[in-house]
Design a protein around this motif. Structure first.
Motif, PDB file in Angstrom:
ATOM      1  N   GLN A  24       0.845  -1.182   0.000  1.00 13.64           N
ATOM      2  CA  GLN A  24       0.000   0.000   0.000  1.00 13.64           C
ATOM      3  C   GLN A  24       0.883   1.236   0.000  1.00 13.64           C
ATOM      4  O   GLN A  24       2.045   1.181   0.376  1.00 13.64           O
ATOM      5  N   ALA A  25       0.340   2.357  -0.459  1.00 12.83           N
ATOM      6  CA  ALA A  25       1.109   3.592  -0.528  1.00 12.83           C
ATOM      7  C   ALA A  25       1.355   4.131   0.876  1.00 12.83           C
ATOM      8  O   ALA A  25       0.518   3.993   1.773  1.00 12.83           O
ATOM      9  N   ASP A  26       2.505   4.724   1.067  1.00 13.21           N
ATOM     10  CA  ASP A  26       2.868   5.316   2.352  1.00 13.21           C
ATOM     11  C   ASP A  26       3.244   6.775   2.156  1.00 13.21           C
ATOM     12  O   ASP A  26       3.550   7.221   1.053  1.00 13.21           O
ATOM     13  N   GLU A  27       3.252   7.510   3.252  1.00  7.87           N
ATOM     14  CA  GLU A  27       3.679   8.904   3.272  1.00  7.87           C
ATOM     15  C   GLU A  27       5.048   8.977   3.941  1.00  7.87           C
ATOM     16  O   GLU A  27       5.261   8.387   5.004  1.00  7.87           O
ATOM     17  N   ILE A  28       5.965   9.664   3.308  1.00  9.09           N
ATOM     18  CA  ILE A  28       7.324   9.788   3.832  1.00  9.09           C
ATOM     19  C   ILE A  28       7.647  11.267   3.949  1.00  9.09           C
ATOM     20  O   ILE A  28       7.587  12.011   2.959  1.00  9.09           O
ATOM     21  N   ARG A  29       7.989  11.698   5.153  1.00 13.04           N
ATOM     22  CA  ARG A  29       8.337  13.103   5.383  1.00 13.04           C
ATOM     23  C   ARG A  29       9.860  13.237   5.408  1.00 13.04           C
ATOM     24  O   ARG A  29      10.529  12.581   6.204  1.00 13.04           O
ATOM     25  N   GLN A  52       3.959   4.704  -5.733  1.00 12.45           N
ATOM     26  CA  GLN A  52       2.733   5.346  -5.266  1.00 12.45           C
ATOM     27  C   GLN A  52       2.874   5.925  -3.865  1.00 12.45           C
ATOM     28  O   GLN A  52       1.907   6.441  -3.293  1.00 12.45           O
ATOM     29  N   ASP A  53       4.056   5.830  -3.242  1.00  9.91           N
ATOM     30  CA  ASP A  53       4.300   6.535  -1.983  1.00  9.91           C
ATOM     31  C   ASP A  53       4.231   8.036  -2.240  1.00  9.91           C
ATOM     32  O   ASP A  53       4.478   8.509  -3.356  1.00  9.91           O
ATOM     33  N   HIS A  54       3.930   8.795  -1.193  1.00  9.62           N
ATOM     34  CA  HIS A  54       3.868  10.249  -1.294  1.00  9.62           C
ATOM     35  C   HIS A  54       4.976  10.836  -0.428  1.00  9.62           C
ATOM     36  O   HIS A  54       5.030  10.582   0.773  1.00  9.62           O
ATOM     37  N   GLY A  77      10.931  20.257  17.321  1.00 12.74           N
ATOM     38  CA  GLY A  77      10.015  19.124  17.361  1.00 12.74           C
ATOM     39  C   GLY A  77       9.261  18.886  16.068  1.00 12.74           C
ATOM     40  O   GLY A  77       8.276  18.138  16.055  1.00 12.74           O
ATOM     41  N   GLU A  78       9.694  19.502  14.955  1.00 13.81           N
ATOM     42  CA  GLU A  78       9.042  19.220  13.675  1.00 13.81           C
ATOM     43  C   GLU A  78       9.250  17.748  13.315  1.00 13.81           C
ATOM     44  O   GLU A  78      10.292  17.164  13.608  1.00 13.81           O
ATOM     45  N   THR A  79       8.255  17.170  12.693  1.00 16.75           N
ATOM     46  CA  THR A  79       8.236  15.727  12.464  1.00 16.75           C
ATOM     47  C   THR A  79       8.693  15.377  11.065  1.00 16.75           C
ATOM     48  O   THR A  79       8.128  15.853  10.071  1.00 16.75           O
ATOM     49  N   PHE A  80       9.720  14.529  11.000  1.00 18.48           N
ATOM     50  CA  PHE A  80      10.217  13.996   9.733  1.00 18.48           C
ATOM     51  C   PHE A  80      10.532  12.520   9.914  1.00 18.48           C
ATOM     52  O   PHE A  80      10.699  12.038  11.031  1.00 18.48           O
ATOM     53  N   ASP A  81      10.622  11.822   8.791  1.00 21.78           N
ATOM     54  CA  ASP A  81      11.032  10.420   8.814  1.00 21.78           C
ATOM     55  C   ASP A  81      12.488  10.258   8.392  1.00 21.78           C
ATOM     56  O   ASP A  81      13.203   9.407   8.924  1.00 21.78           O
ATOM     57  N   VAL A  82      12.916  11.069   7.420  1.00 21.94           N
ATOM     58  CA  VAL A  82      14.257  10.951   6.836  1.00 21.94           C
ATOM     59  C   VAL A  82      14.900  12.333   6.781  1.00 21.94           C
ATOM     60  O   VAL A  82      14.230  13.326   6.458  1.00 21.94           O
ATOM     61  N   PRO A 230       9.406   0.614   6.862  1.00 19.32           N
ATOM     62  CA  PRO A 230       9.802   0.037   5.570  1.00 19.32           C
ATOM     63  C   PRO A 230       9.807   1.074   4.449  1.00 19.32           C
ATOM     64  O   PRO A 230      10.659   1.035   3.567  1.00 19.32           O
ATOM     65  N   ALA A 231       8.862   2.018   4.486  1.00 17.19           N
ATOM     66  CA  ALA A 231       8.782   3.026   3.423  1.00 17.19           C
ATOM     67  C   ALA A 231      10.002   3.933   3.436  1.00 17.19           C
ATOM     68  O   ALA A 231      10.585   4.226   2.390  1.00 17.19           O
ATOM     69  N   SER A 232      10.412   4.407   4.617  1.00 17.13           N
ATOM     70  CA  SER A 232      11.571   5.293   4.678  1.00 17.13           C
ATOM     71  C   SER A 232      12.836   4.557   4.274  1.00 17.13           C
ATOM     72  O   SER A 232      13.695   5.106   3.575  1.00 17.13           O
ATOM     73  N   SER A 233      12.972   3.301   4.672  1.00 17.52           N
ATOM     74  CA  SER A 233      14.134   2.502   4.272  1.00 17.52           C
ATOM     75  C   SER A 233      14.155   2.290   2.768  1.00 17.52           C
ATOM     76  O   SER A 233      15.213   2.347   2.128  1.00 17.52           O
TER      77      SER A 233
END
Length: 274
Positions: A24-29, A52-54, A77-82, A230-233
């Motif tokens: 499924q599509a994921d969101e990556i910040r 299809q990830d965003h 404290g801003e939120t990011f994944d990568v 898994p999406a960020s990796s």
């Protein structure tokens, strides 16, 4: 996935070899510093079309205390994944516990270069002596507040013996690119990562610092502590892959991965696929 996209963008076919298609599509910040931006902006649309990830992107300097720098934004404290930034900045974030230990992936090496406004004289910086004279002769000098500028102001200018002589005409640039400052005529010469200077059509790129003075910076990706997915990796794996290397190279960076060879031409008598 739309087949017509794959047909018109053969690079996506290569990309799919490097990615396990998600269920499924994921969101990556992501937050990235300027040095990798030109490559990043070419690669993200390919990645999104294939998976299809965003990808939601923010930008900031690798270091420094400007309000929009990566360290400042994470401290708020801003939120990011990568995060993608100069290797020294990434290691500092690891030591502070903001980036997961062991998550660093080197993407590309970068050189520091110099540009001038288009149509103005291009000073010689090809040797240590020539660079020193150019710095002394320049009416105004701009340099980055991030990794390249930290090296210039904290080490190189003193090493060349010009730090005191140019201190009143050399300016550290916060929260915008050095190329912007030079393009509007606020500085005669400007130094930054080559990949950040080349996109400016209003500038003439003079060249890199001499090899003996050059600082090679790695731009590296890391995962924010507690936000490994898994999406960020998958996203970081693509940015560092041979499938992405040619685009990385085209922006003035040296990819860590070896680019994939071009596809073999069809055998004689065999029709080409569309």
């Amino acid at each position: 996935m739309k087949l017509n996209i794959l047909a018109t963008r053969p690079a996506l076919l290569v990309l799919m070899l490097w990615l396990a298609a998600p269920a499924q599509a994921d969101e990556i910040r992501v937050i990235t510093s300027g040095g990798f931006t030109a490559a990043y902006q070419q690669l993200v649309p390919l990645y999104e079309a294939a998976t299809q990830d965003h990808v939601i992107t923010a930008y900031g300097a690798s270091m420094g205390n400007a309000p929009d720098s990566i360290p400042s934004r994470l401290a708020r404290g801003e939120t990011f994944d990568v995060v993608i930034l100069a290797d020294s900045g990434l290691e500092k974030l690891v030591s502070e516990g903001k980036v997961a230990a062991g998550s660093r992936v080197d993407l590309a090496r970068s050189l520091i270069g110099m540009s001038v406004r288009k149509g103005t004289p291009k000073p010689d910086i090809s040797t240590t002596e020539a660079l020193t004279q150019t710095l002394l002769n320049a009416k105004s000098i701009a340099y980055s507040a991030s990794a390249s500028g930290t090296y210039l102001s904290g080490e190189l200018f003193a090493r060349l013996g010009v730090a005191d002589k140019i201190k009143d005409k050399a300016r550290k640039i916060y929260s915008e690119r050095v190329g912007t400052v030079v393009a509007r005529g606020d500085a005669e010469i400007g130094f930054q990562q080559v990949s950040e200077l080349l996109p400016f059509k209003e500038l003439d790129y003079v060249g890199p610092l001499p090899a003996e003075l050059q600082q090679k910076v790695y731009f590296s990706a890391g995962t924010i502590a507690g936000r490994q997915t898994p999406a960020s990796s998958r996203f970081v794996r693509f940015l560092a892959s041979p499938a992405a290397a040619a685009m990385v190279s085209s922006t003035g960076l040296e990819p860590v991965a070896t680019p994939l060879p071009p596809p073999a031409p069809p055998a004689l008598g065999q029709p080409q696929k569309p």
